[in-house]
Design a protein around this motif. Structure first.
Motif, mmCIF file in Angstrom:
data_model
loop_
_atom_site.group_PDB
_atom_site.id
_atom_site.type_symbol
_atom_site.label_atom_id
_atom_site.label_comp_id
_atom_site.label_asym_id
_atom_site.label_seq_id
_atom_site.Cartn_x
_atom_site.Cartn_y
_atom_site.Cartn_z
ATOM 1 N N UNK A 192 45.688 28.918 34.377
ATOM 2 C CA UNK A 192 45.307 28.207 36.009
ATOM 3 C C UNK A 192 44.865 29.449 36.719
ATOM 4 N N UNK A 193 44.451 29.466 37.951
ATOM 5 C CA UNK A 193 44.712 30.616 38.403
ATOM 6 C C UNK A 193 45.422 31.628 38.717
ATOM 7 N N UNK A 194 47.035 31.141 38.884
ATOM 8 C CA UNK A 194 47.525 32.516 39.047
ATOM 9 C C UNK A 194 47.982 33.145 37.561
ATOM 10 N N UNK A 195 47.143 32.740 36.483
ATOM 11 C CA UNK A 195 47.712 34.031 35.390
ATOM 12 C C UNK A 195 46.684 34.625 35.908
ATOM 13 N N UNK A 196 45.495 34.736 36.024
ATOM 14 C CA UNK A 196 44.431 35.991 36.316
ATOM 15 C C UNK A 196 45.109 36.737 37.137
ATOM 16 N N UNK A 197 45.505 36.417 37.785
ATOM 17 C CA UNK A 197 45.810 37.285 38.645
ATOM 18 C C UNK A 197 46.364 38.783 39.074
ATOM 19 N N UNK A 198 46.063 39.911 38.855
ATOM 20 C CA UNK A 198 45.874 41.211 38.499
ATOM 21 C C UNK A 198 44.889 41.696 37.271
ATOM 22 N N UNK A 199 44.220 41.115 36.557
ATOM 23 C CA UNK A 199 44.135 40.851 35.279
ATOM 24 C C UNK A 199 42.469 41.519 35.586
ATOM 25 N N UNK B 2 35.510 33.684 41.056
ATOM 26 C CA UNK B 2 35.813 33.549 42.634
ATOM 27 C C UNK B 2 36.507 33.352 43.179
ATOM 28 N N UNK B 3 36.408 31.659 43.037
ATOM 29 C CA UNK B 3 37.094 30.846 43.504
ATOM 30 C C UNK B 3 38.789 30.675 43.381
ATOM 31 N N UNK B 4 38.382 31.535 41.798
ATOM 32 C CA UNK B 4 39.942 31.474 41.547
ATOM 33 C C UNK B 4 41.077 33.019 42.248
ATOM 34 N N UNK B 5 40.854 33.241 42.674
ATOM 35 C CA UNK B 5 40.772 35.124 42.968
ATOM 36 C C UNK B 5 40.442 34.595 44.727
ATOM 37 N N UNK B 6 39.710 33.308 45.537
ATOM 38 C CA UNK B 6 40.014 33.252 46.826
ATOM 39 C C UNK B 6 41.302 31.913 46.703
ATOM 40 N N UNK B 7 41.967 31.427 45.474
ATOM 41 C CA UNK B 7 43.261 30.910 45.778
ATOM 42 C C UNK B 7 44.442 31.660 45.746
#
Length: 310
Positions: free
Chosen positions: A164-171, A186-191
């Motif tokens: 899910x989006x939170x799993x890529x935070x900071x990667x 990019x939408x995942x980043x926005x979220x």
């Protein structure tokens, strides 16, 4: 793009019968021989044949003529004889042709040419990694046979999981510029930013060698791309692994389908034929031998909801 010439260079080791790992299935050999002894074959499916429209006209008597944008394995590529077409799409085409009681003829075409060819009746169908969309449904009928998935691939010993989006935070995530997967990333980043999380650092590479070197050396954590292509490469080289995948139409389901001219009277017959092959296990074999088990569907559908125009 993989052509007749560079298919041989890319896949020479696989053609020798090297054992490659398969996602979701036991390890098995990738067969690139012209003979294709391991290609699943089907019996004539009388129930499917009866569903062919009474006014349906095939290009050739007793033949199922299929357009394919040949050039990308595992979808379709050439064997060592530089003329025989093999891959997951030819395998699916063979099962459908067998079930309809017809010989298979695959016609290599450019991607831009299949729509006009199918619409004009030059080909009975196109089987070429075609996603169902609402716009395409205006001119074509669809019989689904595979999920359209994107995949996050990481260095083999990297233990991260991405669901899910939170799993890529900071990667640090590699993605192709101007692609559908870039827009999703990019939408995942926005979220994540809205949720107070760090965005992923997006990286772009024009050279695949440099791209995979970035993964190997830790300059990048993950690569987001078409699951089928990256899965095949991972199986070939055994240097990367799948960390997570999701629909290519995220958050909307996207599916790949056999494409026929709208109203040609073939879609229901093909859908039935595919479901018969799902039931008897041939379908799983066809996907598994190209490391596409993760993209299997449970049931084929005729003209399901497609990706919206926008």
């Amino acid at each position: 793009m993989i052509t007749r010439r560079n298919t041989l260079a890319l896949l020479g080791a696989a053609s020798a019968g090297a054992l490659l790992p398969s996602l979701g299935l036991a390890q098995q050999a990738i067969d690139l021989s012209p003979e294709q002894p391991g290609r699943p074959r089907a019996q004539r499916d009388e129930a499917a044949v009866k569903l062919i429209g009474k006014d349906t006209k095939f290009v050739k008597e007793g033949v199922f003529t299929v357009a394919n944008a040949t050039g990308r394995l595992p979808f379709a590529g050439y064997t060592a004889d530089a003329k025989t077409i093999v891959g997951s799409e030819p395998d699916i085409a063979q099962l459908v042709a067998d079930a309809l009681g017809r010989k298979l003829e695959i016609v290599p075409v450019s991607w831009a040419d299949w729509p006009l060819g199918v619409a004009s009746g030059k080909y009975d169908a196109a089987i070429s990694n075609i996603t169902v969309t609402e716009q395409r449904k205006e001119k074509f009928d669809f019989s689904t046979y595979r999920k359209d998935l994107l995949g996050f691939y990481v260095k083999k010993d990297n233990e991260i999981q991405i669901r899910e989006p939170r799993d890529i935070a900071g990667l640090k995530v590699i993605v192709g510029s101007g692609t559908n997967q870039e827009q999703i990333l990019l939408r995942w980043n926005e979220q994540n930013v809205k949720d107070g999380l760090k965005p992923a650092e997006v990286q772009y590479y024009d050279d695949d060698v440099v791209l995979y070197l970035a993964l190997e050396t830790g300059r990048a954590d993950a690569y987001l791309g078409p699951n089928a292509l990256l899965s095949f490469k991972a199986a070939q080289e055994n240097k990367t692994r799948l960390a997570g995948n999701f629909s290519g139409g995220w958050p909307v389901l996207a599916e790949i389908a056999v494409t026929t001219r709208k109203g040609a009277g073939l879609a229901e017959a093909i859908t039935h034929a595919i479901n018969t092959q799902i039931g008897n296990g041939n379908y799983a074999k066809a996907l598994g031998r190209w490391n596409l088990a993760s993209e299997a569907i449970e049931q084929s559908h005729t003209n399901p909801p497609g990706l919206p125009a926008k």
